[in-house]
Scaffold this active site. Sequence first.
Site, PDB file in Angstrom:
ATOM      1  N   ASN A  80     -18.426 -67.924  15.215  1.00  0.00           N
ATOM      2  CA  ASN A  80     -18.922 -68.752  16.313  1.00  0.00           C
ATOM      3  C   ASN A  80     -20.339 -69.245  16.015  1.00  0.00           C
ATOM      4  O   ASN A  80     -21.152 -68.543  15.396  1.00  0.00           O
ATOM      5  CB  ASN A  80     -18.815 -68.047  17.677  1.00  0.00           C
ATOM      6  CG  ASN A  80     -19.307 -66.624  17.704  1.00  0.00           C
ATOM      7  OD1 ASN A  80     -19.504 -66.002  16.670  1.00  0.00           O
ATOM      8  ND2 ASN A  80     -19.499 -66.096  18.904  1.00  0.00           N
ATOM      9  N   GLU A 112     -23.265 -70.970  18.168  1.00  0.00           N
ATOM     10  CA  GLU A 112     -23.683 -71.356  19.521  1.00  0.00           C
ATOM     11  C   GLU A 112     -24.780 -72.418  19.486  1.00  0.00           C
ATOM     12  O   GLU A 112     -25.366 -72.706  18.444  1.00  0.00           O
ATOM     13  CB  GLU A 112     -24.140 -70.107  20.280  1.00  0.00           C
ATOM     14  CG  GLU A 112     -22.991 -69.129  20.463  1.00  0.00           C
ATOM     15  CD  GLU A 112     -23.341 -67.908  21.279  1.00  0.00           C
ATOM     16  OE1 GLU A 112     -24.547 -67.644  21.489  1.00  0.00           O
ATOM     17  OE2 GLU A 112     -22.397 -67.218  21.702  1.00  0.00           O
ATOM     18  N   GLU A 161     -12.393 -69.468  15.800  1.00  0.00           N
ATOM     19  CA  GLU A 161     -11.053 -69.954  15.444  1.00  0.00           C
ATOM     20  C   GLU A 161     -11.064 -71.458  15.177  1.00  0.00           C
ATOM     21  O   GLU A 161     -10.397 -71.939  14.271  1.00  0.00           O
ATOM     22  CB  GLU A 161     -10.047 -69.652  16.572  1.00  0.00           C
ATOM     23  CG  GLU A 161      -9.933 -68.182  16.944  1.00  0.00           C
ATOM     24  CD  GLU A 161     -10.907 -67.761  18.032  1.00  0.00           C
ATOM     25  OE1 GLU A 161     -12.068 -68.211  18.035  1.00  0.00           O
ATOM     26  OE2 GLU A 161     -10.504 -66.963  18.883  1.00  0.00           O
ATOM     27  N   CYS A 176      -9.627 -67.667  22.986  1.00  0.00           N
ATOM     28  CA  CYS A 176      -9.714 -68.195  24.351  1.00  0.00           C
ATOM     29  C   CYS A 176      -8.672 -69.304  24.531  1.00  0.00           C
ATOM     30  O   CYS A 176      -8.011 -69.725  23.573  1.00  0.00           O
ATOM     31  CB  CYS A 176     -11.122 -68.726  24.611  1.00  0.00           C
ATOM     32  SG  CYS A 176     -11.429 -70.311  23.811  1.00  0.00           S
ATOM     33  N   CYS A 196      -9.049 -72.315  22.185  1.00  0.00           N
ATOM     34  CA  CYS A 196      -8.657 -72.022  20.799  1.00  0.00           C
ATOM     35  C   CYS A 196      -7.139 -71.878  20.680  1.00  0.00           C
ATOM     36  O   CYS A 196      -6.556 -72.269  19.659  1.00  0.00           O
ATOM     37  CB  CYS A 196      -9.352 -70.765  20.304  1.00  0.00           C
ATOM     38  SG  CYS A 196     -11.121 -71.015  20.028  1.00  0.00           S
TER      39      CYS A 196
HETATM   40  N1  THU Z   1     -15.738 -66.967  21.236  1.00  0.00           N
HETATM   41  C1  THU Z   1     -15.091 -67.310  20.075  1.00  0.00           C
HETATM   42  O1  THU Z   1     -15.719 -67.551  19.031  1.00  0.00           O
HETATM   43  N2  THU Z   1     -13.728 -67.386  20.101  1.00  0.00           N
HETATM   44  C2  THU Z   1     -13.000 -67.236  21.240  1.00  0.00           C
HETATM   45  O2  THU Z   1     -11.906 -67.767  21.359  1.00  0.00           O
HETATM   46  C3  THU Z   1     -13.597 -66.419  22.315  1.00  0.00           C
HETATM   47  C4  THU Z   1     -15.050 -66.684  22.488  1.00  0.00           C
HETATM   48  C5  THU Z   1     -17.208 -66.963  21.228  1.00  0.00           C
HETATM   49  C6  THU Z   1     -17.818 -68.088  22.034  1.00  0.00           C
HETATM   50  C7  THU Z   1     -19.179 -67.525  22.362  1.00  0.00           C
HETATM   51  O3  THU Z   1     -20.039 -67.812  21.261  1.00  0.00           O
HETATM   52  C8  THU Z   1     -18.967 -66.023  22.428  1.00  0.00           C
HETATM   53  O4  THU Z   1     -17.703 -65.773  21.804  1.00  0.00           O
HETATM   54  C9  THU Z   1     -18.923 -65.467  23.856  1.00  0.00           C
HETATM   55  O5  THU Z   1     -17.962 -66.122  24.618  1.00  0.00           O
HETATM   56 ZN    ZN Z   2     -12.149 -70.040  21.705  1.00  0.00          ZN
END
Ligand code: THU
Ligand code: ZN
Length: 135
Positions: free
Chosen positions: A44, A46, A57, A88, A91
């Site tokens: 991830n 941000e 993902e 999530c 994704c």
């Molecule tokens: N996150 C992901 O990278 N993948 C997901 O599908 C779930 C959430 C990340 C997004 C954010 O940077 C952190 O997890 C908290 O939500």
């Molecule tokens: Zn996601």
Amino acid sequence: MDEEVADLFEAAETAMESAHVPYSEYPVGAALETADGEVFVGCNVENANYSNSLHAEEVAVGEAVKRGHTAFSRLAVVSAARDGVTPCGMCRQTLAEFCAESLPVFCLDGETVVEYSLGELLPAAISEETLSDSR
Ligand code: THU
Ligand code: ZN
């Protein structure tokens, strides 16, 4: 743990080390295996505006697709907390563009591997067929 799944988690955990997460402090890593056995990873990334953060993902899918891979066999997802995080909703839909409902999705809860199928995580995903039905 199955050795091949362990390798996939190892790739996801290595990718997770590159996560840029100053806001959530919640690193996530993903490893996506192609039908021909290559593995593409993501973490991830941000952003200070919060809403346009990239998910692990999505980054893995982008890495694979940009190199011409559109058929996938397995996905592993892990967070630094090893709390069983699953992809999530966004994704799940991103994966559904390229992956069959039967795609195995492996998540890690402590030392326990939890296996889902993509269809179980996202039944009735919108698809190209959905759109063509209404054209
Ligand atoms: N996150 C992901 O990278 N993948 C997901 O599908 C779930 C959430 C990340 C997004 C954010 O940077 C952190 O997890 C908290 O939500
Ligand atoms: Zn996601």
